[in-house]
Design a protein around this motif. Structure first.
Motif, PDB file in Angstrom:
ATOM      1  N   PHE A  11       0.833  -1.192   0.000  1.00  0.00           N
ATOM      2  CA  PHE A  11       0.000   0.000   0.000  1.00  0.00           C
ATOM      3  C   PHE A  11       0.875   1.251   0.000  1.00  0.00           C
ATOM      4  N   ARG A  12       1.875   1.274   0.864  1.00  0.00           N
ATOM      5  CA  ARG A  12       2.775   2.419   0.937  1.00  0.00           C
ATOM      6  C   ARG A  12       3.478   2.647  -0.392  1.00  0.00           C
ATOM      7  N   GLN A  13       3.877   1.555  -1.041  1.00  0.00           N
ATOM      8  CA  GLN A  13       4.544   1.676  -2.334  1.00  0.00           C
ATOM      9  C   GLN A  13       3.606   2.296  -3.374  1.00  0.00           C
ATOM     10  N   LYS A  14       2.334   1.878  -3.373  1.00  0.00           N
ATOM     11  CA  LYS A  14       1.352   2.455  -4.300  1.00  0.00           C
ATOM     12  C   LYS A  14       1.224   3.956  -4.088  1.00  0.00           C
ATOM     13  N   VAL A  15       1.116   4.366  -2.814  1.00  0.00           N
ATOM     14  CA  VAL A  15       0.969   5.780  -2.480  1.00  0.00           C
ATOM     15  C   VAL A  15       2.186   6.565  -2.942  1.00  0.00           C
ATOM     16  N   VAL A  16       3.363   6.064  -2.630  1.00  0.00           N
ATOM     17  CA  VAL A  16       4.615   6.745  -2.976  1.00  0.00           C
ATOM     18  C   VAL A  16       4.773   6.846  -4.490  1.00  0.00           C
ATOM     19  N   GLU A  17       4.518   5.764  -5.197  1.00  0.00           N
ATOM     20  CA  GLU A  17       4.669   5.786  -6.649  1.00  0.00           C
ATOM     21  C   GLU A  17       3.649   6.725  -7.302  1.00  0.00           C
ATOM     22  N   TYR A  18       2.450   6.803  -6.739  1.00  0.00           N
ATOM     23  CA  TYR A  18       1.446   7.742  -7.240  1.00  0.00           C
ATOM     24  C   TYR A  18       1.937   9.179  -7.035  1.00  0.00           C
ATOM     25  N   ALA A  19       2.461   9.457  -5.845  1.00  0.00           N
ATOM     26  CA  ALA A  19       2.962  10.803  -5.538  1.00  0.00           C
ATOM     27  C   ALA A  19       4.119  11.184  -6.461  1.00  0.00           C
ATOM     28  N   ILE A  20       4.999  10.239  -6.729  1.00  0.00           N
ATOM     29  CA  ILE A  20       6.136  10.499  -7.612  1.00  0.00           C
ATOM     30  C   ILE A  20       5.648  10.742  -9.043  1.00  0.00           C
ATOM     31  N   LYS A  21       4.758   9.885  -9.520  1.00  0.00           N
ATOM     32  CA  LYS A  21       4.269   9.984 -10.892  1.00  0.00           C
ATOM     33  C   LYS A  21       3.558  11.313 -11.140  1.00  0.00           C
ATOM     34  N   HIS A  22       2.717  11.730 -10.184  1.00  0.00           N
ATOM     35  CA  HIS A  22       1.915  12.935 -10.352  1.00  0.00           C
ATOM     36  C   HIS A  22       2.569  14.181  -9.753  1.00  0.00           C
ATOM     37  N   LYS A  23       3.730  13.976  -9.102  1.00  0.00           N
ATOM     38  CA  LYS A  23       4.457  15.084  -8.467  1.00  0.00           C
ATOM     39  C   LYS A  23       3.548  15.899  -7.544  1.00  0.00           C
ATOM     40  N   ASN A  24       2.734  15.175  -6.768  1.00  0.00           N
ATOM     41  CA  ASN A  24       1.778  15.851  -5.903  1.00  0.00           C
ATOM     42  C   ASN A  24       1.477  14.988  -4.669  1.00  0.00           C
ATOM     43  N   ASN A  25       2.104  15.337  -3.540  1.00  0.00           N
ATOM     44  CA  ASN A  25       1.898  14.579  -2.303  1.00  0.00           C
ATOM     45  C   ASN A  25       0.485  14.737  -1.763  1.00  0.00           C
ATOM     46  N   ALA A  26      -0.077  15.926  -1.893  1.00  0.00           N
ATOM     47  CA  ALA A  26      -1.425  16.181  -1.372  1.00  0.00           C
ATOM     48  C   ALA A  26      -2.469  15.350  -2.117  1.00  0.00           C
ATOM     49  N   GLU A  27      -2.321  15.266  -3.425  1.00  0.00           N
ATOM     50  CA  GLU A  27      -3.255  14.480  -4.220  1.00  0.00           C
ATOM     51  C   GLU A  27      -3.158  12.996  -3.863  1.00  0.00           C
ATOM     52  N   ALA A  28      -1.942  12.509  -3.668  1.00  0.00           N
ATOM     53  CA  ALA A  28      -1.742  11.110  -3.274  1.00  0.00           C
ATOM     54  C   ALA A  28      -2.366  10.846  -1.903  1.00  0.00           C
ATOM     55  N   ALA A  29      -2.187  11.781  -0.983  1.00  0.00           N
ATOM     56  CA  ALA A  29      -2.746  11.629   0.363  1.00  0.00           C
ATOM     57  C   ALA A  29      -4.275  11.574   0.320  1.00  0.00           C
ATOM     58  N   ARG A  30      -4.876  12.455  -0.460  1.00  0.00           N
ATOM     59  CA  ARG A  30      -6.351  12.454  -0.583  1.00  0.00           C
ATOM     60  C   ARG A  30      -6.843  11.166  -1.226  1.00  0.00           C
ATOM     61  N   ARG A  31      -6.191  10.766  -2.303  1.00  0.00           N
ATOM     62  CA  ARG A  31      -6.623   9.582  -3.046  1.00  0.00           C
ATOM     63  C   ARG A  31      -6.578   8.317  -2.178  1.00  0.00           C
ATOM     64  N   TYR A  32      -5.528   8.190  -1.373  1.00  0.00           N
ATOM     65  CA  TYR A  32      -5.339   6.983  -0.558  1.00  0.00           C
ATOM     66  C   TYR A  32      -5.718   7.178   0.905  1.00  0.00           C
ATOM     67  N   ILE A  36      -0.651  14.075   4.373  1.00  0.00           N
ATOM     68  CA  ILE A  36       0.456  14.537   3.539  1.00  0.00           C
ATOM     69  C   ILE A  36       1.780  14.253   4.242  1.00  0.00           C
ATOM     70  N   GLN A  37       1.810  14.450   5.558  1.00  0.00           N
ATOM     71  CA  GLN A  37       3.030  14.201   6.324  1.00  0.00           C
ATOM     72  C   GLN A  37       3.460  12.744   6.210  1.00  0.00           C
ATOM     73  N   GLN A  38       2.485  11.841   6.244  1.00  0.00           N
ATOM     74  CA  GLN A  38       2.806  10.418   6.127  1.00  0.00           C
ATOM     75  C   GLN A  38       3.373  10.111   4.752  1.00  0.00           C
ATOM     76  N   TRP A  42       7.115   8.506   3.955  1.00  0.00           N
ATOM     77  CA  TRP A  42       7.334   7.326   3.121  1.00  0.00           C
ATOM     78  C   TRP A  42       8.227   7.658   1.938  1.00  0.00           C
ATOM     79  N   LEU A  43       8.034   8.827   1.333  1.00  0.00           N
ATOM     80  CA  LEU A  43       8.875   9.235   0.209  1.00  0.00           C
ATOM     81  C   LEU A  43      10.338   9.351   0.628  1.00  0.00           C
ATOM     82  N   LYS A  44      10.556   9.861   1.820  1.00  0.00           N
ATOM     83  CA  LYS A  44      11.918  10.026   2.335  1.00  0.00           C
ATOM     84  C   LYS A  44      12.608   8.660   2.507  1.00  0.00           C
TER      85      LYS A  44
END
Length: 73
Positions: A11-32, A36-38, A42-44
């Motif tokens: 699950f974490r990998q899906k979130v991180v890869e989504y954030a990387i692909k879309h260059k948007n942590n907030a969008e990834a956080a909302r979607r999953y 945003i802090q989490q 995970w990205l770090k």
């Protein structure tokens, strides 16, 4: 010791890869539905492998953790 891959790590990998692909942590956080802090934490940690997203032990050892056995005579 090899870490077994859990659903949580996937699950974490899906979130991180989504954030990387879309260059948007907030969008990834909302979607999953996470914070945003989490996502940022995970990205770090993420190095491209799912194993990098495993929980690390927070257990600390202490020099006085075990008491000495005293023999009474």
């Amino acid at each position: 010791m090899k870490t077994s891959i859990t659903e949580e790590m996937r699950f974490r990998q899906k979130v991180v890869e989504y954030a990387i692909k879309h260059k948007n942590n907030a969008e990834a956080a909302r979607r999953y539905k996470t914070s945003i802090q989490q996502v940022q934490r995970w990205l770090k940690k993420y190095d491209g492998s799912v194993e990098s997203l495993a929980n690390k032990s927070r257990r600390h050892s202490h020099p006085n953790q075990h008491s000495r056995i005293v023999k009474h005579m």
